[in-house]
Design a protein around this motif. Structure first.
Motif, PDB file in Angstrom:
ATOM      1  N   PHE A   1       0.839  -1.193   0.000  1.00 33.43           N
ATOM      2  CA  PHE A   1       0.000   0.000   0.000  1.00 33.43           C
ATOM      3  C   PHE A   1       0.879   1.249   0.000  1.00 33.43           C
ATOM      4  O   PHE A   1       1.872   1.339   0.719  1.00 33.43           O
ATOM      5  N   ALA A   2       0.487   2.202  -0.851  1.00 32.88           N
ATOM      6  CA  ALA A   2       1.265   3.418  -1.020  1.00 32.88           C
ATOM      7  C   ALA A   2       1.132   4.331   0.205  1.00 32.88           C
ATOM      8  O   ALA A   2       0.063   4.391   0.822  1.00 32.88           O
ATOM      9  N   PRO A   3       2.235   5.070   0.529  1.00 37.46           N
ATOM     10  CA  PRO A   3       3.589   4.957  -0.035  1.00 37.46           C
ATOM     11  C   PRO A   3       4.283   3.719   0.531  1.00 37.46           C
ATOM     12  O   PRO A   3       4.373   3.565   1.747  1.00 37.46           O
ATOM     13  N   ALA A   4       4.726   2.835  -0.339  1.00 37.35           N
ATOM     14  CA  ALA A   4       5.152   1.498   0.069  1.00 37.35           C
ATOM     15  C   ALA A   4       6.654   1.431   0.312  1.00 37.35           C
ATOM     16  O   ALA A   4       7.438   2.166  -0.290  1.00 37.35           O
ATOM     17  N   THR A   5       7.019   0.538   1.211  1.00 33.89           N
ATOM     18  CA  THR A   5       8.414   0.127   1.384  1.00 33.89           C
ATOM     19  C   THR A   5       8.501  -1.334   0.973  1.00 33.89           C
ATOM     20  O   THR A   5       7.851  -2.195   1.573  1.00 33.89           O
ATOM     21  N   ILE A   6       9.267  -1.612  -0.067  1.00 36.20           N
ATOM     22  CA  ILE A   6       9.366  -2.960  -0.613  1.00 36.20           C
ATOM     23  C   ILE A   6      10.759  -3.496  -0.299  1.00 36.20           C
ATOM     24  O   ILE A   6      11.771  -2.950  -0.768  1.00 36.20           O
ATOM     25  N   ASN A   7      10.825  -4.542   0.499  1.00 37.33           N
ATOM     26  CA  ASN A   7      12.080  -5.201   0.813  1.00 37.33           C
ATOM     27  C   ASN A   7      12.317  -6.324  -0.196  1.00 37.33           C
ATOM     28  O   ASN A   7      11.455  -7.175  -0.403  1.00 37.33           O
ATOM     29  N   VAL A   8      13.482  -6.288  -0.839  1.00 39.15           N
ATOM     30  CA  VAL A   8      13.822  -7.256  -1.880  1.00 39.15           C
ATOM     31  C   VAL A   8      14.972  -8.114  -1.376  1.00 39.15           C
ATOM     32  O   VAL A   8      15.934  -7.603  -0.789  1.00 39.15           O
ATOM     33  N   GLU A   9      14.859  -9.421  -1.618  1.00 36.55           N
ATOM     34  CA  GLU A   9      15.901 -10.355  -1.189  1.00 36.55           C
ATOM     35  C   GLU A   9      16.154 -11.348  -2.306  1.00 36.55           C
ATOM     36  O   GLU A   9      15.220 -11.791  -2.989  1.00 36.55           O
ATOM     37  N   ALA A  10      17.425 -11.713  -2.500  1.00 43.03           N
ATOM     38  CA  ALA A  10      17.798 -12.647  -3.558  1.00 43.03           C
ATOM     39  C   ALA A  10      18.832 -13.635  -3.043  1.00 43.03           C
ATOM     40  O   ALA A  10      19.586 -13.334  -2.105  1.00 43.03           O
ATOM     41  N   VAL A  11      18.848 -14.808  -3.667  1.00 47.26           N
ATOM     42  CA  VAL A  11      19.923 -15.778  -3.421  1.00 47.26           C
ATOM     43  C   VAL A  11      20.731 -15.878  -4.707  1.00 47.26           C
ATOM     44  O   VAL A  11      20.187 -15.840  -5.811  1.00 47.26           O
ATOM     45  N   ALA A  12      22.039 -15.995  -4.575  1.00 44.52           N
ATOM     46  CA  ALA A  12      22.926 -16.077  -5.734  1.00 44.52           C
ATOM     47  C   ALA A  12      23.995 -17.116  -5.463  1.00 44.52           C
ATOM     48  O   ALA A  12      24.554 -17.180  -4.356  1.00 44.52           O
ATOM     49  N   THR A  13      24.280 -17.934  -6.467  1.00 46.11           N
ATOM     50  CA  THR A  13      25.275 -18.996  -6.342  1.00 46.11           C
ATOM     51  C   THR A  13      26.238 -18.911  -7.519  1.00 46.11           C
ATOM     52  O   THR A  13      25.806 -18.839  -8.679  1.00 46.11           O
ATOM     53  N   ALA A  14      27.525 -18.935  -7.223  1.00 46.03           N
ATOM     54  CA  ALA A  14      28.541 -18.878  -8.273  1.00 46.03           C
ATOM     55  C   ALA A  14      28.858 -20.284  -8.772  1.00 46.03           C
ATOM     56  O   ALA A  14      28.589 -21.287  -8.110  1.00 46.03           O
ATOM     57  N   ALA A  15      29.433 -20.369  -9.973  1.00 43.42           N
ATOM     58  CA  ALA A  15      29.888 -21.652 -10.516  1.00 43.42           C
ATOM     59  C   ALA A  15      31.051 -22.165  -9.663  1.00 43.42           C
ATOM     60  O   ALA A  15      31.724 -21.398  -8.964  1.00 43.42           O
ATOM     61  N   PRO A  16      31.307 -23.477  -9.697  1.00 45.85           N
ATOM     62  CA  PRO A  16      32.416 -24.025  -8.900  1.00 45.85           C
ATOM     63  C   PRO A  16      33.737 -23.304  -9.201  1.00 45.85           C
ATOM     64  O   PRO A  16      34.069 -23.032 -10.355  1.00 45.85           O
ATOM     65  N   GLY A  17      34.450 -22.986  -8.135  1.00 41.98           N
ATOM     66  CA  GLY A  17      35.723 -22.300  -8.284  1.00 41.98           C
ATOM     67  C   GLY A  17      35.602 -20.802  -8.382  1.00 41.98           C
ATOM     68  O   GLY A  17      36.624 -20.107  -8.513  1.00 41.98           O
ATOM     69  N   ARG A  18      34.369 -20.266  -8.356  1.00 41.25           N
ATOM     70  CA  ARG A  18      34.159 -18.825  -8.423  1.00 41.25           C
ATOM     71  C   ARG A  18      33.378 -18.364  -7.196  1.00 41.25           C
ATOM     72  O   ARG A  18      32.849 -19.176  -6.429  1.00 41.25           O
ATOM     73  N   ARG A  19      33.310 -17.049  -7.031  1.00 40.81           N
ATOM     74  CA  ARG A  19      32.528 -16.507  -5.915  1.00 40.81           C
ATOM     75  C   ARG A  19      31.739 -15.289  -6.368  1.00 40.81           C
ATOM     76  O   ARG A  19      32.146 -14.586  -7.297  1.00 40.81           O
ATOM     77  N   ILE A  20      30.604 -15.064  -5.725  1.00 41.31           N
ATOM     78  CA  ILE A  20      29.768 -13.893  -6.003  1.00 41.31           C
ATOM     79  C   ILE A  20      30.432 -12.661  -5.400  1.00 41.31           C
ATOM     80  O   ILE A  20      30.812 -12.654  -4.212  1.00 41.31           O
ATOM     81  N   THR A  21      30.567 -11.619  -6.206  1.00 40.04           N
ATOM     82  CA  THR A  21      31.162 -10.378  -5.708  1.00 40.04           C
ATOM     83  C   THR A  21      30.115  -9.340  -5.335  1.00 40.04           C
ATOM     84  O   THR A  21      30.327  -8.543  -4.423  1.00 40.04           O
ATOM     85  N   ARG A  22      28.976  -9.351  -6.044  1.00 46.55           N
ATOM     86  CA  ARG A  22      27.940  -8.388  -5.697  1.00 46.55           C
ATOM     87  C   ARG A  22      26.633  -8.771  -6.388  1.00 46.55           C
ATOM     88  O   ARG A  22      26.632  -9.494  -7.395  1.00 46.55           O
ATOM     89  N   VAL A  23      25.539  -8.262  -5.833  1.00 44.41           N
ATOM     90  CA  VAL A  23      24.213  -8.372  -6.442  1.00 44.41           C
ATOM     91  C   VAL A  23      23.632  -6.967  -6.509  1.00 44.41           C
ATOM     92  O   VAL A  23      23.588  -6.262  -5.485  1.00 44.41           O
ATOM     93  N   GLU A  24      23.238  -6.542  -7.716  1.00 45.48           N
ATOM     94  CA  GLU A  24      22.643  -5.225  -7.913  1.00 45.48           C
ATOM     95  C   GLU A  24      21.136  -5.367  -8.085  1.00 45.48           C
ATOM     96  O   GLU A  24      20.667  -6.263  -8.788  1.00 45.48           O
ATOM     97  N   PHE A  25      20.398  -4.468  -7.474  1.00 43.24           N
ATOM     98  CA  PHE A  25      18.930  -4.518  -7.506  1.00 43.24           C
ATOM     99  C   PHE A  25      18.391  -3.297  -8.246  1.00 43.24           C
ATOM    100  O   PHE A  25      18.906  -2.178  -8.101  1.00 43.24           O
ATOM    101  N   PHE A  26      17.333  -3.518  -9.030  1.00 47.13           N
ATOM    102  CA  PHE A  26      16.679  -2.457  -9.799  1.00 47.13           C
ATOM    103  C   PHE A  26      15.172  -2.656  -9.734  1.00 47.13           C
ATOM    104  O   PHE A  26      14.671  -3.771  -9.548  1.00 47.13           O
ATOM    105  N   GLY A  27      14.448  -1.565  -9.938  1.00 45.59           N
ATOM    106  CA  GLY A  27      12.999  -1.625 -10.066  1.00 45.59           C
ATOM    107  C   GLY A  27      12.558  -0.814 -11.270  1.00 45.59           C
ATOM    108  O   GLY A  27      13.187   0.195 -11.615  1.00 45.59           O
ATOM    109  N   THR A  28      11.506  -1.272 -11.949  1.00 44.93           N
ATOM    110  CA  THR A  28      10.938  -0.510 -13.060  1.00 44.93           C
ATOM    111  C   THR A  28       9.427  -0.537 -12.927  1.00 44.93           C
ATOM    112  O   THR A  28       8.849  -1.446 -12.341  1.00 44.93           O
TER     113      THR A  28
END
Length: 548
Positions: free
Chosen positions: A192-219
């Motif tokens: 309900f406006a004016p809204a606060t929307i909390n966004v959460e994500a899970v991210a997994t890197a390929a073997p031998g790599r690591r996640i450096t960052r997750v960027e969030f956007f809204g449209t």
């Protein structure tokens, strides 16, 4: 008179969004494969096919089961099988004597409701065996148990996935790119406006790599993506504050330490204005009950309708004295809410709606239609279901029960006329459209007063035309009126019985077919205080006149 209403199909949904079942494919002999496709989308309903393959063996006695995720998902109909839904469990069983052949695709047409959310993966079991969803190749097209054409109604547009943020181009093929998924909010969530929307994500890197960052956007309300934040540690989160009313897509892009990147599928969320949650639900026939499917929140509940009658619009306009017999403004609607009414019955006149030549142009045609549309919108916004009805129509009737001898739509006739009634319902269906409106095809039919043979009277009721010749004017039946409404709306249709709506004795036998299975019986008492409507086992019965 139109001889027929031609149904035309709505554009099919994209295959990626239509496939509802995603589980590992079965490979062993004696297994099974099932796909559930949605071919047509209405405001609160899906219509499509469930295709079943029994791998390696024929089954003369089989049971297919699957679960739905949300309470707004109610199965309305499945052709060619015995079926039931109890809570979230849906069961389909073979008909006696029917066989599910080995290695052959068999399709069953289904119709089901949905709210603002729809299920993701669905797991099917056939006789207790978990089925895959990769159908074996078939040289024979899948026979469909029912192929009733779809009505021409406006499909509810799906929220489109907005393009990726301009600063992050789509990655090329990379088997080592990360995997990312937004876990909160879910697709279809509301705020309900004016809204606060909390966004959460899970991210997994390929073997031998690591996640450096997750960027969030809204449209959403603007064409440019709105950066919501960058998180470098799990759990990856961001927050969107002070979001105004509207519809929005949310995106998350994950990056690994080798520069590979991947975007998450965008959930669509709604931000509502205060009070919007009260909006009247979409109404749908499910078995012998009416269900209310919320168009803005994930909610569903039985929807009993005991309407207050709003008279005047059937008579005043054609007599040149106005439209309504009382106030229909916001204060009047608020009064209905305060008194607990959940439905309002609106009697209409086809001559006034269509603006025929003998109707004062101040009260007929466009002014009349605008008034009716505005009133229904006020009711819907207040949580009240409008029931719009054709009450007065054309046709010279001088037989038993006649209330006038005038051919014009200035009194009640035993059946709607073939001259204008189809035009009326096509226009009403296309103008109002929404499934939040219920449509009573004809308030109080009484062809049985002129037709002594009950079977012929009911045939007149459903088919019109030659079966109604005793009425003395060309009449149209419920089947063609239903088709006329379906050119614009998939909403619930009411069909009143004979004897002014009081006789439902053969209603089930003469029930007009509807491709979206959204027809209910309407009943009107013959005497004040008679509140004992008959019960029909397969459809709801809606009382459309006060009987307190």
């Amino acid at each position: 008179m139109r001889n027929r209403i031609v149904y035309s199909a709505i554009a099919a949904l994209a295959a990626a969004s239509a496939a509802l079942a995603v589980v590992p494919p079965a490979s062993a002999a004696g297994g099974c494969a099932v796909q559930m496709q949605s071919d047509y989308q209405y405001q609160s309903m899906l219509r499509g096919d469930i295709t079943v393959v029994s791998v390696g063996r024929s089954l003369s006695d089989w049971t297919l089961r699957f679960q739905v995720r949300y309470p707004s998902e109610q199965v309305k109909h499945v052709d060619g099988v015995r079926w039931e839904q109890r809570g979230d469990q849906v069961t389909l069983r073979s008909l006696p004597g029917s066989v599910l052949p080995a290695d052959r695709r068999i399709s069953f047409e289904y119709v089901m409701t949905y709210g603002v959310k729809r299920s993701g993966p669905v797991t099917f079991t056939l006789n207790g065996v978990t089925c895959g969803t990769t159908l074996p190749p078939s040289s024979t097209p899948a026979p469909t148990v029912s192929a009733t054409p779809a009505p021409t109604v406006s499909a509810t547009p799906n929220p489109t996935t907005s393009p990726a943020p301009s600063q992050s181009a789509s990655p090329g093929p990379d088997p080592n790119r990360p995997v990312v998924r937004i876990t909160r909010p879910e697709n279809g969530d509301h705020f309900f406006a004016p809204a606060t929307i909390n966004v959460e994500a899970v991210a997994t890197a390929a073997p031998g790599r690591r996640i450096t960052r997750v960027e969030f956007f809204g449209t959403g309300n603007t064409s440019e993506p709105v950066p919501l934040g960058i998180d470098t540690t799990a759990p990856y989160t961001a927050q969107w504050r002070d979001v105004p009313a509207g519809g929005y897509n949310l995106f998350a892009w994950a990056y690994d330490d080798q520069g590979a990147k991947q975007a998450a599928t965008a959930p669509f969320v709604r931000v509502l204005t205060p009070g919007q949650e009260r909006q009247a639900p979409y109404v749908s026939v499910v078995g012998n009950r009416l269900w209310g499917i919320s168009p803005v929140v994930d909610a569903v509940a039985p929807r009993p309708l005991a309407p207050l009658a709003r008279t005047g619009a059937e008579s005043r306009c054609v007599n040149g004295v106005g439209i309504w017999d009382g106030p229909v403004d916001a204060n009047a609607v608020a009064g209905l809410v305060a008194r607990g009414f959940r439905a309002a019955y609106i009697s209409l006149n086809e001559a006034c709606w269509l603006g025929l030549s003998y109707v004062d142009p101040r009260y007929g045609g466009e002014p009349y239609r605008q008034e009716v549309v505005a009133y229904t919108h006020r009711l819907i916004a207040a949580g009240i279901t409008p029931i719009v009805a054709l009450t007065w129509s054309h046709g010279r009737y001088i037989g038993p029960g006649a209330t006038c001898r005038d051919e014009r739509a200035v009194c009640a006739k035993p059946m709607p006329d073939a001259t204008h009634a189809i035009d009326f319902w096509q226009s009403v269906g296309q103008t109002l459209g929404t499934e939040a409106v219920v449509y009573d095809l004809f308030t109080a039919p009484y062809p049985d007063r002129a037709i002594g043979n009950p079977a012929l009277a009911w045939t007149c009721w459903r088919e019109g035309d030659l079966a109604c010749s005793a009425l003395g004017y060309p009449a149209v039946g419920m089947r063609l009126l239903l088709a006329a409404v379906r050119t614009g709306s998939a909403g619930v249709l009411l069909a009143s019985g004979l004897d002014g709506g009081n006789d439902l004795s053969r209603w089930a036998a003469y029930r007009p077919e509807d491709p979206v299975h959204n027809v209910a019986a309407a009943w009107r008492p013959t005497t004040p205080g008679d509140c004992r409507p008959p019960v029909l086992t397969q459809v709801p019965v809606v009382v459309t006149a006060a009987c307190r």
